[in-house]
Design an enzyme around this catalytic site. Structure first.
Site, PDB file in Angstrom:
ATOM      1  N   CYS A 139       0.829  -1.211   0.000  1.00 38.61           N
ATOM      2  CA  CYS A 139       0.000   0.000   0.000  1.00 38.61           C
ATOM      3  C   CYS A 139       0.860   1.256   0.000  1.00 38.61           C
ATOM      4  CB  CYS A 139      -0.924  -0.023   1.209  1.00 38.61           C
ATOM      5  SG  CYS A 139      -0.092  -0.472   2.742  1.00 38.61           S
ATOM      6  N   ASN A 140       1.911   1.291   0.833  1.00 36.40           N
ATOM      7  CA  ASN A 140       2.780   2.469   0.896  1.00 36.40           C
ATOM      8  C   ASN A 140       3.525   2.674  -0.417  1.00 36.40           C
ATOM      9  OD1 ASN A 140       2.737   3.854   3.502  1.00 36.40           O
ATOM     10  ND2 ASN A 140       3.276   1.854   4.355  1.00 36.40           N
ATOM     11  N   GLY A 193      11.646   2.241   0.024  1.00 35.29           N
ATOM     12  CA  GLY A 193      12.421   2.856  -1.069  1.00 35.29           C
ATOM     13  C   GLY A 193      12.814   1.818  -2.112  1.00 35.29           C
ATOM     14  N   HIS A 218      -2.054   5.504   6.503  1.00 34.31           N
ATOM     15  CA  HIS A 218      -0.653   5.933   6.586  1.00 34.31           C
ATOM     16  C   HIS A 218      -0.579   7.391   6.119  1.00 34.31           C
ATOM     17  CE1 HIS A 218       0.615   1.698   6.674  1.00 34.31           C
ATOM     18  NE2 HIS A 218       0.079   1.483   5.506  1.00 34.31           N
ATOM     19  N   GLN A 300      -4.654   2.111   3.552  1.00 32.04           N
ATOM     20  CA  GLN A 300      -3.841   0.904   3.341  1.00 32.04           C
ATOM     21  C   GLN A 300      -4.645  -0.310   2.915  1.00 32.04           C
ATOM     22  OE1 GLN A 300      -4.479   2.143   6.409  1.00 32.04           O
ATOM     23  NE2 GLN A 300      -5.341   0.455   7.582  1.00 32.04           N
TER      24      GLN A 300
HETATM   25  P1  NAD Z   1      -5.179 -10.930   6.372  1.00 31.20           P
HETATM   26  O1  NAD Z   1      -4.545 -11.537   7.553  1.00 31.20           O
HETATM   27  O2  NAD Z   1      -6.236  -9.894   6.565  1.00 31.20           O
HETATM   28  O3  NAD Z   1      -5.790 -12.071   5.441  1.00 31.20           O
HETATM   29  C1  NAD Z   1      -5.038 -13.206   5.093  1.00 31.20           C
HETATM   30  C2  NAD Z   1      -5.937 -14.334   4.633  1.00 31.20           C
HETATM   31  O4  NAD Z   1      -5.116 -15.478   4.379  1.00 31.20           O
HETATM   32  C3  NAD Z   1      -6.994 -14.777   5.616  1.00 31.20           C
HETATM   33  O5  NAD Z   1      -8.134 -15.189   4.877  1.00 31.20           O
HETATM   34  C4  NAD Z   1      -6.386 -15.998   6.309  1.00 31.20           C
HETATM   35  O6  NAD Z   1      -7.381 -16.919   6.707  1.00 31.20           O
HETATM   36  C5  NAD Z   1      -5.550 -16.596   5.203  1.00 31.20           C
HETATM   37  N1  NAD Z   1      -4.350 -17.278   5.694  1.00 31.20           N
HETATM   38  C6  NAD Z   1      -3.689 -17.075   6.867  1.00 31.20           C
HETATM   39  N2  NAD Z   1      -2.598 -17.869   6.937  1.00 31.20           N
HETATM   40  C7  NAD Z   1      -2.584 -18.589   5.804  1.00 31.20           C
HETATM   41  C8  NAD Z   1      -1.708 -19.578   5.286  1.00 31.20           C
HETATM   42  N3  NAD Z   1      -0.629 -19.978   5.941  1.00 31.20           N
HETATM   43  N4  NAD Z   1      -2.002 -20.102   4.087  1.00 31.20           N
HETATM   44  C9  NAD Z   1      -3.083 -19.704   3.376  1.00 31.20           C
HETATM   45  N5  NAD Z   1      -3.935 -18.769   3.819  1.00 31.20           N
HETATM   46  C10 NAD Z   1      -3.692 -18.212   5.013  1.00 31.20           C
HETATM   47  O7  NAD Z   1      -3.970 -10.337   5.503  1.00 31.20           O
HETATM   48  P2  NAD Z   1      -3.996  -9.082   4.530  1.00 31.20           P
HETATM   49  O8  NAD Z   1      -3.819  -7.852   5.336  1.00 31.20           O
HETATM   50  O9  NAD Z   1      -5.128  -9.175   3.594  1.00 31.20           O
HETATM   51  O10 NAD Z   1      -2.604  -9.287   3.761  1.00 31.20           O
HETATM   52  C11 NAD Z   1      -2.484 -10.166   2.661  1.00 31.20           C
HETATM   53  C12 NAD Z   1      -1.332  -9.675   1.792  1.00 31.20           C
HETATM   54  O11 NAD Z   1      -1.628  -8.346   1.350  1.00 31.20           O
HETATM   55  C13 NAD Z   1       0.028  -9.594   2.509  1.00 31.20           C
HETATM   56  O12 NAD Z   1       1.045  -9.828   1.554  1.00 31.20           O
HETATM   57  C14 NAD Z   1       0.085  -8.132   2.931  1.00 31.20           C
HETATM   58  O13 NAD Z   1       1.394  -7.683   3.133  1.00 31.20           O
HETATM   59  C15 NAD Z   1      -0.557  -7.472   1.732  1.00 31.20           C
HETATM   60  N6  NAD Z   1      -1.111  -6.134   1.967  1.00 31.20           N
HETATM   61  C16 NAD Z   1      -1.835  -5.854   3.103  1.00 31.20           C
HETATM   62  C17 NAD Z   1      -2.323  -4.581   3.287  1.00 31.20           C
HETATM   63  C18 NAD Z   1      -3.082  -4.207   4.513  1.00 31.20           C
HETATM   64  O14 NAD Z   1      -3.096  -3.049   4.890  1.00 31.20           O
HETATM   65  N7  NAD Z   1      -3.741  -5.118   5.195  1.00 31.20           N
HETATM   66  C19 NAD Z   1      -2.130  -3.594   2.320  1.00 31.20           C
HETATM   67  C20 NAD Z   1      -1.459  -3.924   1.129  1.00 31.20           C
HETATM   68  C21 NAD Z   1      -0.942  -5.198   0.975  1.00 31.20           C
END
Ligand code: NAD
Length: 337
Positions: A139-140, A193, A218, A300
């Site tokens: 997101c950032n 970065g 953020h 985010q």
């Molecule tokens: P989350 O924890 O909200 O959701 C993750 C999902 O994956 C859940 O449905 C969970 O049940 C499932 N899960 C958990 N462990 C697992 C495993 N070992 N195998 C398969 N499934 C599993 O996570 P999120 O915030 O949606 O993040 C997911 C990705 O998106 C990450 O790479 C994160 O860095 C990225 N991301 C998150 C955000 C944010 O702000 N939340 C923003 C941008 C990118």
């Protein structure tokens, strides 16, 4: 026939990407897979998404919870043209996708080296046409690219210093913090970065990050030295011609991320999401023609959502023109400009 998209990981990002895909006319969600039979699993069924257990060993948990699934992820992948992986970082599904011969998109928690191709719709759509594996950066990172890429195109960027004030966790999480502290990221530069450089390799950028006790957004304070002199009006014009930016104004009472989220609620979007990066237009300053300062805020949970939709279109060549894909996605999600 709409392209068939699977979602592996139906959490913060996965559920938003699923809903955004459902609003497009050239792609559809053929199923979502989850590890745990929690409230999000029930909501997925209520929304009409075919639910799958991620692995065989978690099937009994779904049975015990009385949540009916269509099978496991392996079966779902057989039906899909592409899978959006929104599982936590390093969940390790690449071999499964390779075995199934399915294209895949990962999220920003993963390293660029997993795919060697990171995506931003405005900056490198063409590079990802037909690609097998792509990562949508965090997101950032997405937020920084949204404002820096147009500046680089129009004025050239000598160097950037971006200070990121990061939210502690997402609103739906009650486990992580800090809840009463400010936590500097001691790594220098922060990973953001180099992550921006995964899409804009020539950009000279340094980032510093601190984590604060807030969950909603953020905030970035950005200092950029431009190669060519520009006025504040020219900077704003360049951003107005770009996409997925929303201008807010301190003079109109938008003093903080709290009011930006109030705007998002007032817009009436699903989950009060703000797909655009919010930029304070009265917080943009130029000194001596080339030293630019500005502030922006990133929702985010949602800014990466339209990027995932465009990445699908590029990888499956549903649309070869990036600008047209951006416009289509924006129309479907109600993003203006
Ligand atoms: P989350 O924890 O909200 O959701 C993750 C999902 O994956 C859940 O449905 C969970 O049940 C499932 N899960 C958990 N462990 C697992 C495993 N070992 N195998 C398969 N499934 C599993 O996570 P999120 O915030 O949606 O993040 C997911 C990705 O998106 C990450 O790479 C994160 O860095 C990225 N991301 C998150 C955000 C944010 O702000 N939340 C923003 C941008 C990118």
């Amino acid at each position: 026939m709409p392209a068939k998209i699977a979602i592996n990981g139906y959490g913060t990002i996965g559920k938003r990407v699923a809903d955004a895909i459902s609003l497009q006319d050239d792609m559809e969600v053929v199923g979502v897979s989850k590890m745990s039979p929690n409230f999000e699993a029930r909501l997925a069924i209520e929304k009409g998404y075919p639910l799958y257990a991620t692995t065989k060993d978690v099937l009994p948990k779904f049975e015990q919870a009385g949540i009916k699934v269509h099978g496991t992820l392996d079966g779902l992948l057989e039906d899909a043209d592409l899978v959006v992986d929104a599982t936590p970082e390093e969940s390790g599904f690449k071999p499964a996708y390779e075995k199934a011969g399915v294209k895949a998109i990962w999220q920003g928690g993963e390293e660029h080296s997993l795919t060697n191709l990171s995506f931003n719709a405005a900056a490198n759509y063409a590079e990802c046409l037909g690609a097998k594996f792509v990562r949508v950066p965090s997101c950032n990172t997405t937020g920084l690219i949204r404002t820096l890429y147009p500046l680089d195109v129009h004025f050239g960027i000598e160097r950037v210093l971006a200070v990121m004030v990061r939210r502690a966790t997402d609103p739906g999480d009650s486990k992580r913090g800090p809840i009463n502290a400010i936590e500097p990221e001691l790594e220098m530069p922060s990973h953001h970065g180099p992550d921006v450089q995964s899409v804009l390799p020539k950009l000279n950028i340094h980032t510093i990050a601190v984590k604060v006790p807030t969950t909603i957004m953020h905030l970035h304070a950005v200092s950029a030295v431009l190669k060519r002199k520009a006025s504040v009006t020219e900077i704003l014009d360049a951003w107005r011609r770009a996409t997925r930016l929303k201008f807010v104004r301190g003079a109109e009472g938008v003093k903080s991320t709290a009011q930006i989220m109030e705007i998002a609620r007032d817009l009436g979007r699903p989950r009060s999401d703000l797909y655009e990066i919010a930029v304070w237009d009265d917080g943009v300053h130029i000194v001596d023609g080339t030293q630019l300062y500005y502030f922006q805020a990133v929702h985010q949970e949602s800014d990466v959502v339209p990027e995932n939709v465009d990445a699908i279109r590029a990888m499956l060549k549903l649309e070869t023109n990036g600008r047209k894909s951006i416009e289509k996605t924006n129309r479907a999600l109600g993003i203006g400009g």
